[in-house]
Design an enzyme around this catalytic site. Structure first.
Site, short mmCIF file in Angstrom:
data_model
loop_
_atom_site.label_atom_id
_atom_site.label_comp_id
_atom_site.label_asym_id
_atom_site.label_seq_id
_atom_site.Cartn_x
_atom_site.Cartn_y
_atom_site.Cartn_z
N ASP A 19 41.54 31.56 27.43
CA ASP A 19 40.48 33.26 26.19
C ASP A 19 40.19 32.73 24.86
O ASP A 19 40.73 32.56 23.82
CB ASP A 19 41.76 34.82 26.09
N LYS A 41 41.92 29.56 33.87
CA LYS A 41 41.51 31.58 34.30
C LYS A 41 40.48 31.76 33.75
O LYS A 41 40.51 31.00 31.90
CB LYS A 41 42.94 31.89 34.09
N ASP A 68 38.32 35.27 36.48
CA ASP A 68 39.72 36.74 36.38
C ASP A 68 38.72 37.95 35.89
O ASP A 68 39.26 38.69 34.66
CB ASP A 68 40.76 36.04 35.51
N LEU A 69 37.81 38.29 36.35
CA LEU A 69 36.93 39.28 35.89
C LEU A 69 37.17 41.02 36.05
O LEU A 69 36.71 42.12 35.44
CB LEU A 69 35.86 39.38 35.89
N LYS A 70 38.28 40.88 36.92
CA LYS A 70 39.13 42.48 37.54
C LYS A 70 37.80 43.27 37.97
O LYS A 70 37.56 44.89 37.28
CB LYS A 70 39.88 43.10 36.15
N PHE A 71 37.05 42.95 38.86
CA PHE A 71 36.13 43.32 39.35
C PHE A 71 36.60 45.53 39.88
O PHE A 71 37.33 45.37 39.61
CB PHE A 71 35.35 42.75 40.64
N ASP A 73 34.29 48.30 40.91
CA ASP A 73 33.11 49.03 40.75
C ASP A 73 33.00 49.84 41.84
O ASP A 73 33.45 49.89 42.66
CB ASP A 73 31.69 47.98 39.95
N PRO A 75 31.63 49.91 46.19
CA PRO A 75 32.07 49.40 46.92
C PRO A 75 30.87 48.17 46.89
O PRO A 75 31.28 47.16 46.33
CB PRO A 75 32.30 50.17 47.72
N THR A 77 28.98 46.83 44.59
CA THR A 77 28.95 46.44 43.82
C THR A 77 29.31 45.29 43.58
O THR A 77 28.96 44.30 42.96
CB THR A 77 28.64 47.08 42.45
N THR A 132 49.75 44.26 32.48
CA THR A 132 51.51 43.58 31.71
C THR A 132 51.19 44.22 30.09
O THR A 132 52.53 44.05 29.75
CB THR A 132 51.97 42.22 31.94
N ARG A 182 56.25 34.51 28.54
CA ARG A 182 56.92 34.33 26.82
C ARG A 182 57.88 33.70 27.27
O ARG A 182 58.77 33.83 27.80
CB ARG A 182 56.49 35.14 26.23
N GLN A 191 50.78 41.94 24.76
CA GLN A 191 52.03 42.00 26.05
C GLN A 191 53.16 42.54 25.91
O GLN A 191 54.22 42.95 24.80
CB GLN A 191 51.95 40.86 26.71
N GLY A 211 48.92 32.02 28.85
CA GLY A 211 47.11 31.97 27.05
C GLY A 211 47.95 31.58 26.11
O GLY A 211 48.44 30.56 25.77
N ARG A 212 48.12 32.88 25.71
CA ARG A 212 48.48 31.83 23.85
C ARG A 212 49.83 31.21 23.96
O ARG A 212 49.69 30.52 23.07
CB ARG A 212 48.48 33.87 23.17
O1 C5P Z 1 47.42 35.40 26.27
P1 C5P Z 1 48.37 35.52 27.56
O2 C5P Z 1 49.45 34.50 28.01
O3 C5P Z 1 49.19 36.88 27.53
O4 C5P Z 1 47.40 35.76 28.69
C1 C5P Z 1 47.63 36.10 29.85
C2 C5P Z 1 46.36 36.44 30.69
O5 C5P Z 1 46.53 36.95 31.90
C3 C5P Z 1 45.25 36.80 29.96
O6 C5P Z 1 44.20 36.30 29.83
C4 C5P Z 1 45.05 38.29 30.20
O7 C5P Z 1 43.21 38.68 30.22
C5 C5P Z 1 45.36 38.07 31.48
N1 C5P Z 1 46.10 39.16 33.05
C6 C5P Z 1 47.11 39.95 31.96
N2 C5P Z 1 47.70 40.75 32.89
C7 C5P Z 1 47.06 41.49 33.85
C8 C5P Z 1 46.27 40.35 34.49
C9 C5P Z 1 45.21 39.51 33.54
O8 C5P Z 1 47.71 39.66 31.12
N3 C5P Z 1 47.94 42.61 34.99
#
Ligand code: C5P
Length: 231
Positions: A19, A41, A68-71, A73, A75, A77, A132, A182, A191, A211-212
């Site tokens: 991200d 991701k 992870d574009l979470k489609f 829309d 069907p 598309t 989450t 975390r 989160q 991520g973070r």
């Molecule tokens: O920074 P962090 O560890 O919170 O990143 C979590 C990643 O997982 C983010 O890119 C977020 O878009 C993705 N994600 C999420 N919850 C979901 C699906 C994907 O946090 N249900």
């Protein structure tokens, strides 16, 4: 092309959520963390900023992509977007289960057909249950996960604490992808349903999305090594 899912709870994999805003930053993290981390991701943040070019970069390195574009829309598309994703050779991709059974089933057919046409492995199709970052009940997540798996998806995104219920109630083989990882159990950001790496491993999560905790660490590689040390 049909796909056998390998589920090995003893060896979950960590996925780095890329991200970031720029190609330069993405490359910086990938070069620093590969091969410690082998799946990256690409989500709406980075994809909107830089497009699919990074996918080629990741593949050339020998790593894999979680798109992870979470489609979500109509069907037709979503099925078309899934075909493109198969062409991009991603390892796995996400769709919102709330998009409904027709959307999910069309996506599954599209992935199968396109992979068959190209003679490639099709991506794992992963359904997002409840983000989450939201509080919810486990039974709500279970209801959505059932819809996803019954529609032919390979797995679901959920929080670590829902895994035992899903495994108990859904008797099919499916993978679990868990964000919200975390270092401690209490969240300090958006989160809400968070867990530690240890919790995720003992719950049997297959893929831990982080991520973070890595991206914002002073020493990202060391942060990744520490987190991976708990696997
Ligand atoms: O920074 P962090 O560890 O919170 O990143 C979590 C990643 O997982 C983010 O890119 C977020 O878009 C993705 N994600 C999420 N919850 C979901 C699906 C994907 O946090 N249900």
């Amino acid at each position: 092309m049909s796909r056998k899912i390998k589920v090995s709870p003893a060896q979950p994999e960590v996925i780095l959520a890329l991200d970031v805003d720029t190609f330069k930053e993405a490359k910086h993290f990938i070069n620093k963390l590969y091969p410690k981390i082998k799946i990256f991701k690409v989500g709406i943040h980075f994809f909107t900023a830089c497009g699919p070019e990074i996918i080629e970069f990741i593949h050339k390195l020998g790593a894999q992509v979680f798109l992870d574009l979470k489609f979500f829309d109509i069907p037709n598309t979503v099925a078309s977007a899934v075909r493109v994703a198969v062409n991009l050779r991603v390892k796995m991709l996400t769709l919102h289960i709330l998009g409904g059974q027709d959307m999910l089933k069309q996506a599954v057919i599209a992935a199968r057909e396109e992979a068959g046409r190209l003679k490639v492995k099709r991506p794992l199709l992963i359904g997002v249950t409840v983000l989450t970052s939201k509080k919810t009940t486990s039974s709500n997540v279970l209801t959505l996960a059932r819809v996803g798996i019954e529609s032919g998806l390979d797995g679901v995104v959920c929080s670590v604490k829902e895994i035992p219920l899903l495994r108990k109630k859904i008797k099919r083989i499916f993978v679990t992808v868990t964000p919200g990882i975390r270092p401690g159990r209490s969240g300090h950001d958006d989160q809400k349903r968070v867990a530690t790496v240890k919790d995720a491993v003992s719950a049997g999560s297959n893929f831990l999305v982080i991520g973070r905790p890595i991206l914002r660490a002073k020493q990202p590689l060391r942060a990744a090594e520490e987190l991976l040390g708990d696997i």
